[in-house]
Motif scaffolding. Structure first.
Motif, mmCIF file in Angstrom:
data_model
loop_
_atom_site.group_PDB
_atom_site.id
_atom_site.type_symbol
_atom_site.label_atom_id
_atom_site.label_comp_id
_atom_site.label_asym_id
_atom_site.label_seq_id
_atom_site.Cartn_x
_atom_site.Cartn_y
_atom_site.Cartn_z
ATOM 1 N N ILE A 146 -28.253 3.832 35.213
ATOM 2 C CA ILE A 146 -29.190 4.908 35.529
ATOM 3 C C ILE A 146 -28.801 6.176 34.789
ATOM 4 O O ILE A 146 -27.630 6.380 34.439
ATOM 5 N N ALA A 147 -29.831 7.009 34.518
ATOM 6 C CA ALA A 147 -29.582 8.319 33.909
ATOM 7 C C ALA A 147 -29.460 9.338 35.033
ATOM 8 O O ALA A 147 -30.209 9.275 36.015
ATOM 9 N N PHE A 148 -28.487 10.223 34.926
ATOM 10 C CA PHE A 148 -28.303 11.282 35.926
ATOM 11 C C PHE A 148 -28.841 12.597 35.369
ATOM 12 O O PHE A 148 -28.901 12.798 34.150
ATOM 13 N N ALA A 149 -29.203 13.505 36.270
ATOM 14 C CA ALA A 149 -29.638 14.836 35.844
ATOM 15 C C ALA A 149 -29.071 15.872 36.807
ATOM 16 O O ALA A 149 -28.888 15.587 37.995
ATOM 17 N N ALA A 150 -28.785 17.049 36.265
ATOM 18 C CA ALA A 150 -28.243 18.113 37.097
ATOM 19 C C ALA A 150 -29.290 18.513 38.130
ATOM 20 O O ALA A 150 -30.472 18.690 37.806
ATOM 21 N N SER A 151 -28.873 18.628 39.379
ATOM 22 C CA SER A 151 -29.777 19.114 40.425
ATOM 23 C C SER A 151 -29.601 20.629 40.520
ATOM 24 O O SER A 151 -28.760 21.221 39.837
ATOM 25 N N SER A 152 -30.373 21.242 41.404
ATOM 26 C CA SER A 152 -30.257 22.696 41.560
ATOM 27 C C SER A 152 -29.053 23.082 42.424
ATOM 28 O O SER A 152 -28.740 24.245 42.579
ATOM 29 N N GLN A 153 -28.374 22.040 42.979
ATOM 30 C CA GLN A 153 -27.244 22.332 43.872
ATOM 31 C C GLN A 153 -25.961 22.570 43.068
ATOM 32 O O GLN A 153 -25.426 21.652 42.441
ATOM 33 N N VAL A 154 -25.481 23.814 43.094
ATOM 34 C CA VAL A 154 -24.280 24.187 42.351
ATOM 35 C C VAL A 154 -23.158 24.459 43.349
ATOM 36 O O VAL A 154 -23.373 25.140 44.356
ATOM 37 N N LEU A 155 -21.964 23.898 43.077
ATOM 38 C CA LEU A 155 -20.850 24.055 44.012
ATOM 39 C C LEU A 155 -19.968 25.237 43.620
ATOM 40 O O LEU A 155 -19.678 25.437 42.446
ATOM 41 N N ALA A 190 -31.890 10.353 37.857
ATOM 42 C CA ALA A 190 -33.121 10.768 37.183
ATOM 43 C C ALA A 190 -34.040 9.577 36.937
ATOM 44 O O ALA A 190 -35.257 9.729 36.843
ATOM 45 N N GLY A 191 -33.465 8.394 36.802
ATOM 46 C CA GLY A 191 -34.267 7.197 36.544
ATOM 47 C C GLY A 191 -33.435 6.184 35.779
ATOM 48 O O GLY A 191 -32.247 6.411 35.531
ATOM 49 N N PRO A 192 -34.034 5.051 35.437
ATOM 50 C CA PRO A 192 -33.288 4.041 34.681
ATOM 51 C C PRO A 192 -32.808 4.608 33.344
ATOM 52 O O PRO A 192 -33.499 5.427 32.743
ATOM 53 N N ALA A 193 -31.637 4.171 32.893
ATOM 54 C CA ALA A 193 -31.092 4.642 31.615
ATOM 55 C C ALA A 193 -31.681 3.849 30.471
ATOM 56 O O ALA A 193 -31.997 2.666 30.616
ATOM 57 N N SER A 194 -31.841 4.517 29.343
ATOM 58 C CA SER A 194 -32.359 3.832 28.160
ATOM 59 C C SER A 194 -32.004 4.680 26.963
ATOM 60 O O SER A 194 -32.130 5.909 27.017
ATOM 61 N N PRO A 195 -31.540 4.151 25.839
ATOM 62 C CA PRO A 195 -31.287 2.726 25.654
ATOM 63 C C PRO A 195 -29.970 2.304 26.279
ATOM 64 O O PRO A 195 -29.210 3.130 26.750
ATOM 65 N N ARG A 196 -29.722 1.013 26.279
ATOM 66 C CA ARG A 196 -28.496 0.427 26.819
ATOM 67 C C ARG A 196 -27.285 0.887 25.995
ATOM 68 O O ARG A 196 -27.314 0.842 24.762
ATOM 69 N N VAL A 197 -26.240 1.378 26.688
ATOM 70 C CA VAL A 197 -25.008 1.808 26.017
ATOM 71 C C VAL A 197 -24.044 0.633 25.958
ATOM 72 O O VAL A 197 -23.863 -0.070 26.948
ATOM 73 N N SER A 198 -23.419 0.432 24.823
ATOM 74 C CA SER A 198 -22.444 -0.662 24.732
ATOM 75 C C SER A 198 -21.215 -0.201 23.969
ATOM 76 O O SER A 198 -21.192 0.886 23.386
ATOM 77 N N GLY A 199 -20.187 -1.033 24.025
ATOM 78 C CA GLY A 199 -18.980 -0.757 23.253
ATOM 79 C C GLY A 199 -17.991 0.194 23.922
ATOM 80 O O GLY A 199 -16.955 0.515 23.353
ATOM 81 N N LYS A 200 -18.260 0.642 25.142
ATOM 82 C CA LYS A 200 -17.333 1.556 25.835
ATOM 83 C C LYS A 200 -16.100 0.797 26.310
ATOM 84 O O LYS A 200 -16.192 -0.342 26.773
ATOM 85 N N ALA A 218 -22.150 3.718 36.059
ATOM 86 C CA ALA A 218 -23.363 4.358 35.531
ATOM 87 C C ALA A 218 -23.044 5.748 34.967
ATOM 88 O O ALA A 218 -23.606 6.158 33.937
ATOM 89 N N LEU A 219 -22.146 6.474 35.640
ATOM 90 C CA LEU A 219 -21.760 7.806 35.142
ATOM 91 C C LEU A 219 -21.083 7.705 33.781
ATOM 92 O O LEU A 219 -21.310 8.529 32.883
ATOM 93 N N ILE A 220 -20.264 6.680 33.634
ATOM 94 C CA ILE A 220 -19.580 6.483 32.343
ATOM 95 C C ILE A 220 -20.584 6.134 31.260
ATOM 96 O O ILE A 220 -20.563 6.715 30.165
ATOM 97 N N LEU A 221 -21.478 5.208 31.555
ATOM 98 C CA LEU A 221 -22.490 4.832 30.552
ATOM 99 C C LEU A 221 -23.394 6.027 30.236
ATOM 100 O O LEU A 221 -23.917 6.151 29.122
ATOM 101 N N ASP A 222 -23.530 6.955 31.209
ATOM 102 C CA ASP A 222 -24.365 8.146 30.994
ATOM 103 C C ASP A 222 -23.581 9.271 30.290
ATOM 104 O O ASP A 222 -24.090 10.381 30.133
ATOM 105 N N GLY A 223 -22.321 8.977 29.937
ATOM 106 C CA GLY A 223 -21.551 9.939 29.141
ATOM 107 C C GLY A 223 -20.949 11.104 29.927
ATOM 108 O O GLY A 223 -20.546 12.111 29.352
ATOM 109 N N ARG A 224 -20.845 10.973 31.234
ATOM 110 C CA ARG A 224 -20.387 12.093 32.060
ATOM 111 C C ARG A 224 -18.862 12.134 32.180
ATOM 112 O O ARG A 224 -18.194 11.106 32.136
#
Lengths: 570, 570
Positions: free
Chosen positions: A42-51, A78-88, A463-469
Motif C-alpha cells: 500500500i501507498a501511505f500519505a501524510a495525514s493532517s495529524q502532526v505529533l 492512501a491506496g494500493p501501491a503501484s508500481p511493484r517495488v522489488s530488489g529491496k 509496506a512502509l519499507i516498499l513505500d520508501g519510508r
C-alpha cells in the motif's frame, strides 16, 4: 521402539501437537492489505495529524533530515501501491526482552516483501547488527515460526547503539550486506534507538549517496509503549497478561477451594502498572495495588499495609473468609514517595561513606547507615524487616543505583501486614504464599489477538519499507473496527530527559492514567471485590473455538469499544 | 456505565468468556452408559481378578464385612441395571489438596442419580462431614460448575477421620440426613479413610440395621495413586502437568530468546516424580532429576550437582549455549540417601539436645550441631549453604520432623552448581532464575482429558451407588479404547505401614518405576536433550480445535497406547 515413542521423538524441536496445529491457523488481515494469501503493498500519505512534544524544536535540529522528510505527520493508507517495488534487502532484529508475537511480525514482513525482495534475520539483537550476524529468512522458516511464541528464532539482546564506533559498525553492516532497510522490533528504548539510527542512516550510506531506511515495531509485555488514538497497545501485552491472569485465576480458585491462604502475587511490568491493572480486570481479586495511584495519592508504605490489612480483617469479620489474593506491580516500591526518598538518600549516603561502610562487619552496617540518614528516612529504614535492610544495603548497579526490581515487595508487604494484624486483630488467621510471575509470560504462544495484531504489524512494516519510508514506527489502530495500518513518526515522540547526569532522547513511558476509563472501572468495582469473592477465572487462552477472540480489557475500555471482541479485516 | 463496563461486570463470579463457553462443551461418555444426555445405570459383577497385598490376611480380619462382601474382587460392567433404583440420598465431599475435574465428578454423580435420587454436597471436606454441613446440589449448580476447575464449589480440608469420636460424628451426620451413601473424592490417604469408613458404616447405622455405602474417587495432581491395569492415573494430574508444561515450555523458549539464563524449576508432586517426568516428556529440557532414580542409584548431593554442572559446561563448550532448564521434583531431598541420613540424625539430635540448643545464640547453633553429628553427616552438614543450614535447624513439625517441602532445593542446587563451576570451569557463564510451580496447577480449568475422565468417573460412582456397592474406588480404564467403568475394592489395596511409631493402614503411593516404558523413553532421549536445544512448547491447553484431545505421555507410554489421543465412547 514403540509407535508412540517414535511419535514422541518426532515432537522434539518445536513439534508438539499444539505447535504443529497452531502453524496452520489462518490469520485475519486488515482490508487495506486485501487477502492473507496475497496481501498487496500500500501507498501511505501524510495525514493532517502532526505529533509534537515539549522538545520538538530541539528534536527538529538534531533529527533534521527525518523531521524535514516526515514533518512529524502520521502516515495513513492512501491506496494500493503501484508500481511493484522489488530488489529491496531488509534486515530485521529483536531488541530487549522477548514478547509473544515477534515471530509473526517477521512472517508479515516476509509476506509483504514477497519473493522479489529479500528479508534477513539478525541473530542476537542489536549486538548482532554490529557484528553483521545476518542470514536470509526463507519461506520454510516463516512456515515454522508462524504463530509460535518467543524470540528464539533470532534471539535478542539489550545493546544500545550510541557510540560513534557503534554507528560506524552499523554502517559497515549495511554496506557489507547491501541493505536498504533495517527493522527494529522493540520497546520504548529500542524505538528511540530506531529514531537515532534512522537519522544517522538517512543519507550517504550507499555508493549512490542514498540512505538506509529504519522502521520500528512496538513490542513490550509491559504495555508502556502506547500513543493515544494511534497505538492502542504494544504487542506481547495481551499474551503475557492472559498467561498471568490464568495463573492468578487458578490461584483464586485455589484460595476458595483450600479456604486458608492469602496469596501475594507480584507481576512483571517494570514501572507501569498496566499489566497489573489488566490482570485485575480479568480476575477481580480482593486487593490490587496500582503504582501510579500510590504515587498520585502520596501513600506511605504503612498506609498501603493498612489498606491490605483492612481487607484481610473485613473479609474475616464479615464473612469468615480466611483467604484472598493481593496483586502487586513489580515497580511499586519506586512509586511510594517515602521509599523513593529513602532509596535516593541511601544511594547518596552509601556512595559518600563507601570506605567506612565497607570496613564494617555486616551486622554493624544497618546502625551505621541509620545514623547518617535524615530522621524520617532513618525511622522508615529501621522499621523494615532485616532481609529488606540487607537488600537496601546490597551492591549498587554500575550507576550507583539500587536494583529495586530485586526487592521481594510481595514478601515485604505480607510480612508487614502480618505484623499489623498482630497489633490490631490477632484473632484473624493469616497464612500466606508468594509468587512472582514474569518470565512465564514473555515467550508463550501468542493469543489470537497478538498473533493477528503482529501479523498485520509485519505487513505494515513491509509496506512502509516498499513505500520508501524511514523513521517511523508501524502501528495498527482501530482493532475493534477492522484494523487500520498507519505509521507514527518516531521523531514526533521524542522528549529530552536527564538520565545519569546527561540529556538523552527518550520516548516517554506511558503510565497508567488514573482518570482513564479502565482505571475508573476498576475503582468502581474494587470495593465489592474486596468485600466478597466475585472473582472470575479467565482460563487458558484458546486459539480455536468460541472463546478465542478477545482483546485486552484495558485496551477495549480505554478505546471506548463496545465489546471485547477484536475485529481485524472482515 | 458504558456497554462494555456493564458486560465486564457481568463477568464477575465465574462468568468470564471462557467459563461461559466451557460450560457448554459436550463431554464424551463411555459406551457402557449410553448417551451423555441420559446415561443409564449399570449393574456390576465381580470379575475373576482378586487384589492382594502382603497384609491381606490382617486386612481381612479388620475389614471383615467389606472383604466378605467384595472378596477383594474387581467389579466390571455386567450390563444395564434393572429395575431403576430411586430414593437414595448421597453425600459427596472433597478431601485433601484440590485437583482439576472434581466438579465434573459431582456432575457425573448427579446425572447418574437423576431426579429420583438426591445428591448432597458437603462443605469444607471431611471436617464438614463431621459437622453435618450438607446442602442439596441442584441441576442449576451442576450447570454452573461443569468443566470448571478447583474445588471451590464445596471447599476441602485435610481432616483425617480416625478417632472413635469422629466416627460417631459421621454416624450422626448419616442419621441426621438419612444418608444412604458417602462419596469421598481424594488421594491415597483419603481413599484409605474411605475404606475404614466403609467398614465402620457397613451395617447397623440406619434404623432398619442397614449400613451406609462409601465410594472413593481417585484424585491427586501428584499422580501417585495408580493401580496397574486398573487405574491408569488419578484425575487432576493431566491438567496440572499441562499447566506446568506450558510454563516450562514458555521458559525454555525464553532461554533461547534471551540466550543468557539457566532456569531451575521445582515442580509440585510430593514424594513421587510423576509430575516432573511428565513435564520433562512434554518439554524436553536439558536436565531433569527423577527422585526415584536418585534413590535407586544412591546418588549423593555432590554427584547430582556434578551431573548438572557437566551439562552446563558441555553445552557451553560444544555449542556456546549459556542457557538451559533444570527440572527438580519437590521431594528430591528425601530421596538422596545421604541427605535422608543427615535429616534423620538431625531430627534425633535436635530432640535430644533441645534445651541446650535453644539456649544458644542463632550464630552458635550450627557449630554446636555439627559437633554432635557423625563424621559423614557433620561434613555434609557443614558443606551446605547458610540458608539451608538455617532451614535444617528450623522448628520441626508436630511429629518432630523437618518440613522438607519448605527447602528451596532449586536454589540449593543452583548455588552448589555455581560453586562447582567456579572450581572446575570458571569461564562458563552461569546466570540463574528460580521457580516453584505448584498452586498454579491445582485449580485450573480441566483439560478435555480430565473433564471427560472425571465426568465418567462421576457416572461410575453414581452407578456403583445405585448398584448397592460399598468399599470401592471408582475407576475408568482403557482410556484409549473407549473407556471401561470399573470398581477397585479398597480393602484389596491396603498395606500396613509404621507411621509415627504405630501401625497404620495405607494405600501405597505409586512411585515412578525406573523400568517402566515412560522412564525408559526418557532415559533414551535425555542425553540428546542435554546436548542441544531440542525442546518443544506444548502451549496452553485447548478445549476446542485440533489440539484439544491429548492424554498424559507417561500414561500413554506405560499403557502401551499407540497414540496420545484418548478415546472415550465413540
Amino acid at each position: 521402539m514403540s509407535t508412540l515413542a517414535a511419535q514422541l521423538q518426532q515432537m522434539e524441536s518445536h513439534r508438539s501437537v499444539f505447535e504443529n496445529e497452531v502453524r496452520q491457523l489462518p490469520l485475519p488481515t486488515c482490508n487495506a492489505f486485501g487477502t492473507a494469501a496475497a496481501p498487496q503493498a500500500i501507498a501511505f500519505a501524510a495525514s493532517s495529524q502532526v505529533l509534537t512534544t515539549k522538545d520538538s524544536a530541539t528534536v527538529a535540529q538534531h533529527f533534521a533530515q527525518s523531521v524535514k522528510a516526515s514533518g512529524n505527520a502520521v502516515l495513513r493508507v492512501a491506496g494500493p501501491a503501484s508500481p511493484r517495488v522489488s530488489g529491496k534487502r531488509v534486515a530485521a532484529l529483536f531488541s530487549g526482552g522477548p514478547a509473544a508475537g515477534g515471530h509473526n511480525v517477521l512472517c508479515g514482513i516476509k509476506k509483504m516483501l514477497g519473493a522479489d525482495n529479500t528479508l534477513f534475520g539478525v541473530k542476537g539483537g542489536p549486538k548482532g547488527l554490529l557484528e553483521g550476524k545476518l542470514f536470509e529468512i526463507t519461506d520454510a522458516d516463516v512456515a515454522s515460526i508462524l504463530n509460535t511464541g518467543g524470540f528464539d528464532f533470532l534471539g535478542t539482546d539489550r545493546t544500545k547503539i550510541k557510540t560513534a564506533e557503534q554507528f560506524e559498525q552499523v554502517k559497515q553492516t549495511c554496506i557489507a550486506h547491501n541493505l536498504d532497510a533495517i527493522v527494529i522490533i522493540g520497546g520504548d528504548d529500542s524505538n528511540t534507538n530506531a529514531a537515532i539510527l534512522a537519522e544517522f542512516l538517512f543519507s550517504g550510506i550507499k555508493a549512490d549517496g542514498s540512505g538506509v531506511q529504519v522502521i520500528g515495531a512496538p513490542k513490550t509485555i509491559d504495555g508502556d509503549l502506547q500513543v493515544p488514538g494511534l497505538l492502542p497497545i504494544s504487542f506481547g501485552f495481551d499474551t503475557a497478561t492472559r498467561i498471568y491472569a490464568e495463573l492468578a485465576g487458578n490461584i483464586l480458585q485455589d484460595t476458595r477451594s483450600s479456604i486458608k491462604y492469602w496469596h501475594f502475587i507480584k507481576l512483571m511490568g517494570r514501572s507501569a502498572s498496566h499489566v497489573t491493572l489488566e490482570v485485575a480486570l480479568q480476575v477481580k481479586p480482593a486487593v490490587t495495588l496500582i503504582s501510579e495511584e500510590v504515587a498520585e495519592k502520596k501513600l506511605s508504605l504503612s498506609a498501603i499495609v493498612e489498606q491490605i490489612a483492612s481487607a484481610v480483617i473485613d473479609r474475616y469479620r464479615s464473612k469468615k473468609l480466611k483467604h484472598g489474593v493481593v496483586l502487586v506491580p513489580e515497580g511499586l516500591i519506586e512509586f511510594i514517595p517515602e521509599m523513593n526518598a529513602l532509596i535516593a538518600e541511601l544511594n547518596d549516603s552509601l556512595a559518600h561513606h563507601a570506605e567506612a561502610f565497607a570496613a564494617l562487619s555486616v551486622d554493624a552496617r544497618p546502625a551505621f547507615v541509620a545514623a547518617k540518614l535524615s530522621a524520617a528516612n532513618s525511622a522508615l529504614f529501621s522499621s523494615l524487616p532485616g532481609y529488606i535492610i540487607n537488600m537496601l544495603l546490597a551492591d549498587r548497579d554500575s550507576h550507583g543505583n539500587l536494583q529495586v526490581s530485586l526487592i521481594p515487595t510481595e514478601q515485604l508487604l505480607s510480612d508487614m501486614v502480618r505484623a499489623r494484624l498482630q497489633q490490631v486483630a490477632p484473632e484473624v488467621p493469616f497464612a500466606t504464599h508468594h509468587h512472582f510471575f514474569g518470565y512465564e509470560g514473555r515467550c508463550g504462544a501468542p493469543t489470537l489477538f497478538d498473533a493477528a495484531y503482529t501479523w498485520n504489524l509485519g505487513l505494515t512494516v513491509g509496506a512502509l519499507i516498499l513505500d520508501g519510508r524511514t523513521g517511523y514506527m508501524a502501528s495498527v489502530s482501530g482493532l475493534s473496527a477492522g484494523g487500520e495500518p498507519l505509521a507514527i513518526p518516531l521523531s514526533g515522540l521524542l522528549n529530552i530527559e536527564r538520565r545519569h547526569g546527561k540529556d538523552e532522547y527518550v520516548i516517554e513511558k506511558a503510565l497508567v492514567r488514573t482518570n482513564a476509563p479502565a482505571m475508573k472501572f476498576f475503582v468502581s468495582r474494587r470495593e465489592a471485590w474486596a468485600a466478597d469473592d466475585l472473582f472470575a477465572s479467565p482460563g487458558p487462552r484458546q486459539l480455536w473455538g468460541p472463546a478465542a477472540k478477545q482483546m485486552p480489557m484495558t485496551v477495549a475500555l480505554n478505546d471506548g469499544a463496545d465489546s471485547l471482541l477484536f475485529k481485524i479485516g472482515e
